[in-house]
Design a protein around this motif. Structure first.
Motif, mmCIF file in Angstrom:
data_model
loop_
_atom_site.group_PDB
_atom_site.id
_atom_site.type_symbol
_atom_site.label_atom_id
_atom_site.label_comp_id
_atom_site.label_asym_id
_atom_site.label_seq_id
_atom_site.Cartn_x
_atom_site.Cartn_y
_atom_site.Cartn_z
ATOM 1 N N UNK A 109 0.817 -1.217 0.000
ATOM 2 C CA UNK A 109 0.000 0.000 0.000
ATOM 3 C C UNK A 109 0.850 1.266 0.000
ATOM 4 N N UNK A 110 1.963 1.252 0.755
ATOM 5 C CA UNK A 110 2.809 2.444 0.824
ATOM 6 C C UNK A 110 3.441 2.758 -0.520
ATOM 7 N N UNK A 111 3.679 1.738 -1.321
ATOM 8 C CA UNK A 111 4.241 1.967 -2.652
ATOM 9 C C UNK A 111 3.248 2.736 -3.521
ATOM 10 N N UNK A 112 1.959 2.460 -3.330
ATOM 11 C CA UNK A 112 0.944 3.181 -4.086
ATOM 12 C C UNK A 112 0.861 4.636 -3.637
ATOM 13 N N UNK A 113 0.995 4.868 -2.340
ATOM 14 C CA UNK A 113 0.983 6.238 -1.846
ATOM 15 C C UNK A 113 2.174 7.023 -2.386
ATOM 16 N N UNK A 114 3.343 6.384 -2.413
ATOM 17 C CA UNK A 114 4.539 7.039 -2.941
ATOM 18 C C UNK A 114 4.379 7.331 -4.433
ATOM 19 N N UNK A 115 3.720 6.426 -5.149
ATOM 20 C CA UNK A 115 3.496 6.632 -6.579
ATOM 21 C C UNK A 115 2.480 7.748 -6.807
ATOM 22 N N UNK A 116 1.460 7.792 -5.962
ATOM 23 C CA UNK A 116 0.405 8.786 -6.101
ATOM 24 C C UNK A 116 0.903 10.195 -5.775
ATOM 25 N N UNK A 117 1.712 10.328 -4.734
ATOM 26 C CA UNK A 117 2.205 11.636 -4.296
ATOM 27 C C UNK A 117 3.713 11.575 -4.142
ATOM 28 N N UNK A 118 4.453 11.624 -5.239
ATOM 29 C CA UNK A 118 5.919 11.495 -5.155
ATOM 30 C C UNK A 118 6.571 12.595 -4.329
ATOM 31 N N UNK A 119 5.907 13.747 -4.213
ATOM 32 C CA UNK A 119 6.441 14.841 -3.390
ATOM 33 C C UNK A 119 5.842 14.848 -1.992
ATOM 34 N N UNK A 120 5.072 13.802 -1.679
ATOM 35 C CA UNK A 120 4.445 13.675 -0.363
ATOM 36 C C UNK A 120 3.511 14.836 -0.057
ATOM 37 N N UNK A 121 2.904 15.381 -1.109
ATOM 38 C CA UNK A 121 2.009 16.505 -0.912
ATOM 39 C C UNK A 121 1.061 16.620 -2.099
ATOM 40 N N UNK A 122 0.045 17.457 -1.945
ATOM 41 C CA UNK A 122 -0.853 17.777 -3.038
ATOM 42 C C UNK A 122 -1.311 19.221 -2.881
ATOM 43 N N UNK A 123 -1.747 19.814 -3.962
ATOM 44 C CA UNK A 123 -2.159 21.216 -3.943
ATOM 45 C C UNK A 123 -3.676 21.312 -4.005
ATOM 46 N N UNK A 124 -4.234 22.198 -3.191
ATOM 47 C CA UNK A 124 -5.664 22.473 -3.201
ATOM 48 C C UNK A 124 -5.856 23.953 -3.523
ATOM 49 N N UNK A 125 -6.614 24.223 -4.563
ATOM 50 C CA UNK A 125 -6.909 25.600 -4.948
ATOM 51 C C UNK A 125 -8.397 25.865 -4.765
ATOM 52 N N UNK A 126 -8.707 26.923 -4.043
ATOM 53 C CA UNK A 126 -10.092 27.347 -3.822
ATOM 54 C C UNK A 126 -10.341 28.586 -4.672
ATOM 55 N N UNK A 127 -11.337 28.520 -5.559
ATOM 56 C CA UNK A 127 -11.552 29.620 -6.500
ATOM 57 C C UNK A 127 -12.983 30.144 -6.407
ATOM 58 N N UNK A 128 -13.106 31.443 -6.285
ATOM 59 C CA UNK A 128 -14.397 32.131 -6.413
ATOM 60 C C UNK A 128 -15.498 31.528 -5.539
ATOM 61 N N UNK A 129 -15.185 31.224 -4.287
ATOM 62 C CA UNK A 129 -16.220 30.746 -3.378
ATOM 63 C C UNK A 129 -17.133 31.888 -2.953
ATOM 64 N N UNK A 130 -18.389 31.574 -2.727
ATOM 65 C CA UNK A 130 -19.343 32.636 -2.375
ATOM 66 C C UNK A 130 -20.486 32.091 -1.532
ATOM 67 N N UNK A 131 -20.862 32.852 -0.505
ATOM 68 C CA UNK A 131 -22.061 32.601 0.283
ATOM 69 C C UNK A 131 -22.776 33.947 0.429
ATOM 70 N N UNK A 132 -23.987 34.018 -0.079
ATOM 71 C CA UNK A 132 -24.709 35.289 -0.095
ATOM 72 C C UNK A 132 -26.110 35.104 0.465
ATOM 73 N N UNK A 133 -26.519 36.061 1.297
ATOM 74 C CA UNK A 133 -27.890 36.104 1.825
ATOM 75 C C UNK A 133 -28.401 37.524 1.608
ATOM 76 N N UNK A 134 -29.655 37.794 1.954
ATOM 77 C CA UNK A 134 -30.139 39.177 1.836
ATOM 78 C C UNK A 134 -29.392 40.166 2.728
ATOM 79 N N UNK A 135 -28.653 39.669 3.724
ATOM 80 C CA UNK A 135 -27.976 40.547 4.676
ATOM 81 C C UNK A 135 -26.493 40.738 4.371
ATOM 82 N N UNK A 136 -25.844 39.746 3.815
ATOM 83 C CA UNK A 136 -24.388 39.813 3.635
ATOM 84 C C UNK A 136 -23.969 39.061 2.377
#
Length: 219
Positions: free
Chosen positions: A93-120
């Motif tokens: 299993x660890x070999x698959x993790x190493x293959x999946x994330x060779x840099x031991x990390x991943x990037x998450x980008x959050x774009x244009x999130x919005x929550x709108x109500x009549x007040x805010x």
């Protein structure tokens, strides 16, 4: 969509979903975006003071990348034996993790999130590197118009409603860490680029967030 239940009618006039996947490639990438417009709860399902505060428009858009989707597939095709149980060699299993994330990390980008109500209206964006062996790093920006109106509404209800009293504490702290722009927008600039530190508009909130300080360098 409209749903009639025993506690009232739920309304969801418009919704959209978008999904993108790179496929089994070295530059693995997954994007999901979804949003709703006109969301409404039936009367009486939430405290009266929340009227005008529950968002009617919501948009969430995130992308995961920086991973390798090709190498794990190739490894599986090399190792897999459908006549055996397990199909792949035990302990691989660890070999698959190493293959999946060779840099031991991943990037998450959050774009244009919005929550709108009549007040805010609240919007956000950001980008983080998630280190599987440590804390995430990155930056994000949250902007909100109408925060004072929200606080006034909740404060008026707090005199008689314990749930509003609880909400007031969080709102006051939320505003305290914000920075007011000239147009009345409150901004929270979140910085996680320094090891073991959480900065909001330059204020170090690491201890409040329960973040351990980085280890001292070896002598």
């Amino acid at each position: 969509m409209a749903v009639t239940t025993g506690i009232g009618n739920f309304a969801l006039p418009a919704a959209n979903v978008s999904v993108g996947l790179s496929g089994a490639s070295k530059e693995g990438r997954l994007r999901e975006a979804f949003g709703v417009t006109g969301f409404a709860l039936p009367p009486g399902i939430s405290p009266p003071w929340t009227e005008g505060l529950i968002p009617s428009t919501m948009k969430i858009d995130f992308t995961l990348d920086g991973v390798d989707l090709e190498s794990p597939v190739k490894l599986f095709l090399t190792q897999a034996d459908l006549s055996k149980d397990p199909v792949i060699p035990a302990g691989s299993e660890m070999a698959y993790m190493a293959a999946f994330a060779p840099n031991n990390s991943m990037k998450i980008t959050l774009a244009d999130g919005e929550f709108t109500s009549p007040t805010y209206s609240l919007t956000y964006e950001g980008a983080f590197n998630v280190n599987f062996m440590g804390l995430p790093t990155g930056t994000a920006t949250i902007k909100m118009k109408g925060l004072d109106d929200v606080i006034a509404k909740v404060q008026a209800a707090a005199a008689t409603d314990p749930t509003a009293q609880q909400a007031m504490g969080g709102l006051v702290a939320f505003k305290g860490f914000g920075k007011a722009d000239a147009d009345g927008t409150t901004v929270w600039a979140i910085d996680l680029t320094q090891p073991g530190k959480l900065l909001v508009n330059g204020i170090d909130l690491s201890a409040m967030a329960g973040m351990a300080p980085p280890p001292a360098p070896a002598q």
